[in-house]
Design an enzyme around this catalytic site. Structure first.
Site, PDB file in Angstrom:
ATOM      1  CG  HIS A 385      -2.153  -0.773   0.929  1.00  0.00           C
ATOM      2  ND1 HIS A 385      -3.121  -0.347   0.237  1.00  0.00           N
ATOM      3  CD2 HIS A 385      -2.330  -2.147   1.239  1.00  0.00           C
ATOM      4  CE1 HIS A 385      -4.167  -1.354   0.326  1.00  0.00           C
ATOM      5  NE2 HIS A 385      -3.726  -2.357   1.069  1.00  0.00           N
ATOM      6  CE  LYS A 574      -6.367  14.162  -0.380  1.00  0.00           C
ATOM      7  NZ  LYS A 574      -6.217  12.844  -1.037  1.00  0.00           N
ATOM      8  NE  ARG A 575      -5.020  10.203   9.693  1.00  0.00           N
ATOM      9  CZ  ARG A 575      -4.922   9.215  10.552  1.00  0.00           C
ATOM     10  NH1 ARG A 575      -5.374   8.119  10.368  1.00  0.00           N
ATOM     11  NH2 ARG A 575      -3.795   9.568  11.541  1.00  0.00           N
ATOM     12  CE  LYS A 580      -3.191  10.684   2.636  1.00  0.00           C
ATOM     13  NZ  LYS A 580      -3.735  10.401   1.702  1.00  0.00           N
ATOM     14  CB  THR A 682     -10.196   5.342  -2.200  1.00  0.00           C
ATOM     15  OG1 THR A 682      -9.738   5.544  -0.780  1.00  0.00           O
ATOM     16  CG2 THR A 682      -9.383   4.045  -2.687  1.00  0.00           C
ATOM     17  CE  LYS A 686     -13.839   7.077  -0.181  1.00  0.00           C
ATOM     18  NZ  LYS A 686     -13.315   7.340   1.085  1.00  0.00           N
TER      19      LYS A 686
HETATM   20  C1  LIG Z   1     -12.021   7.351   1.267  1.00  0.00           C
HETATM   21  C2  LIG Z   1     -11.510   7.933   2.907  1.00  0.00           C
HETATM   22  C3  LIG Z   1     -10.092   7.804   2.930  1.00  0.00           C
HETATM   23  C4  LIG Z   1      -9.114   8.081   1.884  1.00  0.00           C
HETATM   24  O1  LIG Z   1      -8.974   9.071   1.477  1.00  0.00           O
HETATM   25  P1  LIG Z   1      -7.606   9.420   0.266  1.00  0.00           P
HETATM   26  O2  LIG Z   1      -8.021  10.985  -0.052  1.00  0.00           O
HETATM   27  O3  LIG Z   1      -7.613   8.374  -0.723  1.00  0.00           O
HETATM   28  O4  LIG Z   1      -6.601   9.448   1.216  1.00  0.00           O
HETATM   29  C5  LIG Z   1      -9.765   8.327   4.224  1.00  0.00           C
HETATM   30  N1  LIG Z   1     -10.683   8.599   5.198  1.00  0.00           N
HETATM   31  C6  LIG Z   1     -11.989   8.327   4.867  1.00  0.00           C
HETATM   32  C7  LIG Z   1     -12.783   8.605   6.143  1.00  0.00           C
HETATM   33  C8  LIG Z   1     -12.369   8.120   3.733  1.00  0.00           C
HETATM   34  O5  LIG Z   1     -13.696   7.657   3.456  1.00  0.00           O
END
Ligand SMILES: *Cc1c(COP(=O)(O)O)cnc(C)c1O
Length: 838
Positions: A385, A574-575, A580, A682, A686
């Site tokens: 990952h 995101k985190r 990032k 991911t 979305k």
């Molecule tokens: C989808 C999702 C992530 C992943 O987000 P990235 O932008 O791909 O890092 C992290 N936390 C939550 C709550 C999510 O729904």
């Protein structure tokens, strides 16, 4: 009707009679509105002892029990069909399952959302309020954990015999509070005030996991075989809790089995007998600590002993569980084991599975090494990952010696045999031996190497990422075993991320192309035909507008900042992590602010910027970035000269249920990591599905998103992966500042303390970081290009028609980002399972 009790008890029922009798007794679980209403009332009053005037939390629980009842029969049937057939099964081993809420999703997959809504309406309750009372099951950090949850949904929907194995943390991902702009962590007691309605304890499948002790070789006097005893261990019980995972309206309910640690009776008893009451109780607490709390570090190593305990606990309990089922049906004949079982390792966290299966086969079941290895290395598959070096797990040999001595023996043996293979391929190449050894030169076990050596498949999670694994990080292994390496681009489930979370879009799609997309996301391509349809376009915009309204309400409630839905909603959630580059986003916001202050606002596009995400509690830089965002927000949002032109908000406690409101209400999706650092992403998918346009670097799955939508429908910027690598040797951030007046203004504001007037020096380290020639994230190198892309986005947004077209195209072409596609590929190329009923 009168019933007389016969004087003599009747003969016990046969198994078949029992089954029929139970079936008869339960046949009345109806799917109608009144049935649901009655059961809801029964649970609310009789089981929970509450009433219609109680908190919505109790309504959620009562309704969940009623829904759960309607899953049970299918769950039992699915379970039975897996057990009685000799079909191959897959097991998804993951330290994280970021499930979020379940009620809405289970209603959708059972096909009874409208009935449940009507039932609640009869009682004067709104289903939506009830659903919102559910606490997220936050048993994961971010993308990796959410992926596991989306995978479970797709496996059930595709009718695949897949079981998830994870840990039932008492405390999930911490709750993030913002105080004076700083992140504060609070414990997350997700199990609720009393109990979690979506789990079933299954004590009968309890397993015993051992730690510590010594590993001692001995010769069996009868057979003369040399074998090993792992002795004087501490034992901890692994008690399973099963969570039902319904497929989408297909009669399948799969299982997610989460292990909870409990002290053994014996373990306590012996301590009590020694008269040490206090020690007995505290060692019980220590045993149960194993599943007490999720480690909150995303994409970085947790080098703590308790973390290794957690990993082994998951792996050992799960493998014992699978082997116990095997023994029941096949006895000790393991010849076909690898043909019938496959384990997918979600990152290196469960990679001890390689050594543990060897232990179970060799020590517990008497197999020879070669036979055991042939089985093990043919049923393990590893998913990588991340390329970030700080996330690559290594555990010290010393810790292994103390905690898992027998596993260490086995790892040494695996390594010795593996290194023999390496020296056969590359005779005399000692550098290779050193570089590829599972044990590194500092006496650490490299978990990724253990996973690769012990697996028949190694995959990355996006095309670019999988290529970088082969070219870089795992190149030696790729040269040795090219056939092991493959790509499985991540996805997300459209059941949760469109059908449940965007009812407006779902309705529009239903009217336009039907509902086939709920299981065949490619069908979204059908809306591209409507690009010239004025009615469709105006409904599309109306849906987005409504979703923005809903998001604005959430932002106002949680931050007090008012977003005007006419502005462009520019979102990065995101985190929090340097790679990032939330800081790059913030530099752009400061740039816009600076333009407003300079009066440079011709052809302005009003913009509301939303940022959210948790920082690992020990990650000082990430926490400082949160503080800086909040300070900048404070200045911008309270400056009358700025007004509606620009807003900035930091949404606290970003989690799955919040993303369900954010993604549908977003116009511009920020995916701006340094090229080569984000394995897939991911969140990007979305947003795309819900009609947001991406501004992004060529990183992770952005590459594939760009390929799907084309450069006209994506705001591309920044250095590419090889350029980042090349620049590293000669990177001089000051050159970028000298060349760009806008960047000079931004740095000037930051360095003057404009955003920390009463907190002098607070952001000095952040500023020094991006100005350093060793800044690994090369934030300033991408600033100019980012601002340019942002300007293109702003111009596109002012052209309402153009934006609508881009939005529709993004959603229409998101078909390949369904986890249904991802899981089909895992199955076709790695697992090779037959769906139920085929
Ligand atoms: C989808 C999702 C992530 C992943 O987000 P990235 O932008 O791909 O890092 C992290 N936390 C939550 C709550 C999510 O729904």
């Amino acid at each position: 009707m009168s019933v007389t009790t016969p004087a003599v008890p009747r003969e016990p029922l046969t198994a078949e009679e029992q089954r029929l009798r139970i079936e008869d007794l339960l046949k009345n679980i109806g799917m109608n509105v009144t049935d649901i209403e009655e059961d809801f009332a029964n649970y609310l009053y009789n089981m929970l002892g509450r009433s219609l005037t109680s908190e919505p939390y109790y309504h959620y629980k009562a309704l969940s029990y009623a829904v759960r009842d309607r899953l049970m029969k299918l769950w039992k049937q699915t379970w039975a069909s897996y057990n009685k057939s000799d079909k191959k099964k897959a097991y998804y081993l993951s330290m994280e399952f970021l499930i979020g809420r379940s009620l809405t999703n289970n209603l959708l997959n059972l096909g009874i959302e409208h009935k449940a809504e009507a039932a609640m309406y009869q009682l004067g309750l709104a289903l939506e309020n009830i659903e919102e009372a559910e606490i997220d099951a936050g048993l994961g950090n971010g993308g990796l954990g959410r992926l596991a949850a989306c995978f479970m949904d797709s496996c059930a929907t595709l009718k695949l015999p897949v079981m998830g194995y994870g840990l039932r943390y008492e405390y999930g991902m911490f709750k993030q509070l913002i105080q004076n702009g700083h992140q504060i962590e609070a414990p997350d007691h997700w199990l609720g005030y009393d109990s979690y309605p979506w789990e079933f304890q299954r004590r009968e499948y309890t397993r015993v996991v051992r730690f510590g002790g010594v590993s001692r070789p001995y010769r069996d006097h009868q057979t003369g075989h040399l074998s090993v005893h792992w002795e004087n261990t501490e034992e901890v019980l692994a008690v399973p809790y099963d969570v039902p995972i319904p497929g989408y309206q297909n009669g399948i309910v799969n299982t997610l089995r989460l292990w909870s640690a409990q002290a053994t009776e014996v373990f306590n008893f012996s301590e009590f007998n020694k008269g040490s009451y206090f020690e007995a109780v505290s060692s019980k607490a220590e045993a149960e600590n194993i599943t007490m709390v999720l480690y909150p570090n995303d994409a970085s190593e947790n080098g703590k002993e308790l973390r290794l305990r957690q990993q082994y606990f998951l792996v050992s309990a799960s493998l014992q569980d699978v082997v116990a089922q095997w023994l029941e049906h096949h006895g000790r004949d393991f010849r076909e084991f690898a043909k019938h079982n496959v384990f997918q390792l979600n990152d290196t966290h469960p990679s001890l599975a390689v050594a543990e299966l060897m232990r179970i086969l060799v020590d517990d079941n008497g197999l020879g090494w070669d036979e055991a290895w042939a089985i093990t290395s043919n049923c393990m598959a590893y998913t990588n990952h991340t390329l970030l070096p700080e996330a690559l797990e290594r555990w010290s040999v010393k810790l292994f010696q103390k905690l898992l001595p027998r596993l260490l023996d086995i790892i040494y043996e695996i390594n010795a045999r593996f290194l023999k293979q390496v020296s056969m391929k590359w005779p005399g190449d000692n550098n290779r031996l050193r570089d590829m050894s599972i044990i590194d030169e500092h006496q650490n076990v490299r978990m990724a190497y253990l996973a690769i050596v012990g697996s028949f498949s190694v995959n990355g999670v996006a095309a670019l990422h999988s290529q970088l694994l082969k070219d870089g990080l795992f190149n030696d292994f790729f040269q040795l075993w090219p056939w092991k390496f493959n790509n499985k681009t991540n996805g997300v489930t459209q059941r949760r991320w469109i059908a449940s979370s965007n009812p407006g879009l779902r309705a529009l799609l239903a009217d336009t192309i039907g509902e086939g997309w709920i299981t065949q996301l490619d069908q979204l391509a059908g809306i591209e035909k409507e690009l010239g349809n004025a009615d469709f376009r105006s409904r599309w915009s109306a849906v987005k507008r409504q979703n923005k309204q809903r998001l604005a309400e959430l932002v106002a409630r949680d931050t007090g900042v008012h977003f005007n839905p006419d502005a462009m909603f520019d979102v990065q959630v995101k985190r929090m992590h340097e790679y990032k580059r939330q800081l790059l986003n913030l530099l752009h916001v400061i740039h816009l602010y600076s333009r407003i202050k300079r009066g440079d606002t011709a052809n302005w596009t009003n913009r509301c910027v939303l940022i959210g995400g948790k920082a690992a509690p020990g990650y000082v830089t990430a926490k400082n970035i949160i503080k800086l965002i909040n300070n900048v927000a404070d200045i911008i949002n309270n400056d009358p000269e700025v007004g509606d032109k620009l807003k900035l908000a930091f949404i606290p406690n970003y989690r799955v249920s919040v993303m369900e409101v954010i993604a549908p209400g977003t116009d511009l999706s920020e995916q701006i990591s340094t090229a080569g650092k984000e394995a897939s992403g991911t969140g990007n998918m979305k947003f795309m599905m819900n009609g947001a346009v991406t501004i992004g670097t060529l990183d992770g799955a952005n590459v594939e998103i760009l390929e799907a939508v084309g450069e006209d429908n994506f705001f591309l910027f920044g250095l590419k992966t090889p350029e980042v690598a090349d620049l590293r040797r000669s990177y001089r951030p000051q050159d970028y500042i000298d060349r760009d007046h806008n960047l000079q203004c931004v740095m000037g504001l930051l360095e003057s303390g404009h955003f920390n007037r009463f907190e002098p020096g607070l952001f000095d380290d952040l500023i020094a970081g991006i100005k350093s020639s060793t800044d690994p994230w090369m934030t300033l190198a991408d600033f100019t290009s980012f601002v340019d892309a942002q300007q293109r986005a702003a111009d596109a947004y002012r052209d309402h028609d153009r934006w609508t077209t881009m939005s529709i195209i993004n959603s229409a072409r998101s078909g390949m980002f369904s986890t249904d596609r991802t899981i089909s590929q895992y199955n076709d190329e790695i697992w090779k399972l037959k769906p139920v009923g085929e």
